[in-house]
Write an enzyme that holds these catalytic residues in place. Sequence first.
Site, PDB file in Angstrom:
ATOM      1  N   ASP A  17       0.861  -1.284   0.022  1.00 36.03           N
ATOM      2  CA  ASP A  17      -0.012  -0.003   0.127  1.00 36.03           C
ATOM      3  C   ASP A  17       0.972   1.307   0.052  1.00 36.03           C
ATOM      4  OD1 ASP A  17      -1.657   1.948   0.516  1.00 36.03           O
ATOM      5  OD2 ASP A  17      -2.456   1.190   2.360  1.00 36.03           O
ATOM      6  N   ASN A  31      -6.827  12.299 -11.491  1.00 35.86           N
ATOM      7  CA  ASN A  31      -7.231  12.795 -12.594  1.00 35.86           C
ATOM      8  C   ASN A  31      -7.097  14.454 -13.121  1.00 35.86           C
ATOM      9  OD1 ASN A  31      -9.472  14.148 -11.173  1.00 35.86           O
ATOM     10  ND2 ASN A  31     -10.246  12.324 -10.549  1.00 35.86           N
ATOM     11  N   GLY A  39      -9.748   4.408  -6.520  1.00 37.58           N
ATOM     12  CA  GLY A  39      -8.311   3.467  -6.444  1.00 37.58           C
ATOM     13  C   GLY A  39      -7.449   4.200  -5.218  1.00 37.58           C
ATOM     14  N   VAL A  40      -6.196   4.437  -5.949  1.00 35.30           N
ATOM     15  CA  VAL A  40      -4.877   4.817  -5.189  1.00 35.30           C
ATOM     16  C   VAL A  40      -5.269   6.393  -4.884  1.00 35.30           C
ATOM     17  CG1 VAL A  40      -3.300   5.467  -7.053  1.00 35.30           C
ATOM     18  CG2 VAL A  40      -2.328   4.850  -4.828  1.00 35.30           C
ATOM     19  N   ASP A  41      -5.918   6.998  -5.632  1.00 40.23           N
ATOM     20  CA  ASP A  41      -6.115   8.348  -5.545  1.00 40.23           C
ATOM     21  C   ASP A  41      -7.074   8.553  -4.023  1.00 40.23           C
ATOM     22  OD1 ASP A  41      -6.293  11.124  -5.774  1.00 40.23           O
ATOM     23  OD2 ASP A  41      -7.671  11.056  -7.402  1.00 40.23           O
ATOM     24  N   SER A 126      -2.382   4.876 -14.226  1.00 46.29           N
ATOM     25  CA  SER A 126      -3.316   4.201 -15.363  1.00 46.29           C
ATOM     26  C   SER A 126      -3.480   2.999 -15.304  1.00 46.29           C
ATOM     27  CB  SER A 126      -2.643   4.820 -16.839  1.00 46.29           C
ATOM     28  OG  SER A 126      -2.953   6.142 -16.834  1.00 46.29           O
ATOM     29  N   GLY A 128      -5.264   1.129 -13.511  1.00 50.38           N
ATOM     30  CA  GLY A 128      -6.586   0.504 -12.836  1.00 50.38           C
ATOM     31  C   GLY A 128      -7.722   1.031 -13.499  1.00 50.38           C
TER      32      GLY A 128
END
Length: 189
Positions: A17, A31, A39-41, A126, A128
């Site tokens: 993680d 984005n 997601g990770v964001d 990009s 995911g």
Amino acid sequence: MDALEIEGRRLELVEGDITTQTVDAIANAANTALRGGGGVDGAIHRAAGPALLAELGERYPDGTPTGTAVATNGHGLPAKWILHAVGPIWRGGGHGEEALLTDAYRACLRLADELGARAVAFPAISMGIYGYPGPEGARVAIDTVARHLGRGTGIETARFVLYSHETLELFHDALVRWQTDRSVDRGAG
Ligand code: AR6
């Protein structure tokens, strides 16, 4: 852990993680609006806390284009900085996706050097929600970061933090391929 030494610098692959990494800077797969997401964001925003969204809104009200990155503080994260990069949405490969993904990683590397970050962690940008195919995305990521480590950079450790074993395997394969290509290049003088 997979690791490779390039001109005295380390390129590492770990499964894990990214929000828990104790490094100077972590990259985020954001984005263009820079207002958080999934997601990770989403994970980074949850771990960093609401001050991250506030800083993004204040410093980057217009967001940032695909293929670029902006830096913020790490807030609640162990990392000092977050490099919010925007990778391309995969649309079949004929829409400049490879160049844009390369640009996204390069933008992070450039920011890391400007900030003086010595250890930097990257997710699989990009790969995911944006749907970039695994083998190609891993190859672009490894090639771009490895090339940067081979040049003059203040980065001593670049670590890819991959969220699944499958993604780790893709990066492992790309790393082996990069190493093989490098040996061939050197052999050819
Ligand atoms: N640590 C490391 N990697 C992670 C983590 C984590 N905590 N969580 C997910 N991943 P994605 P994208 C992996 O979808 O494709 C967001 O909504 C994940 O398994 O996060 O660039 C943004 O706001 C995958 O391998 O990013 C954008 O709208 C990789 O991180 C959009 O998604 C990237 O997957 C960006 O899509």
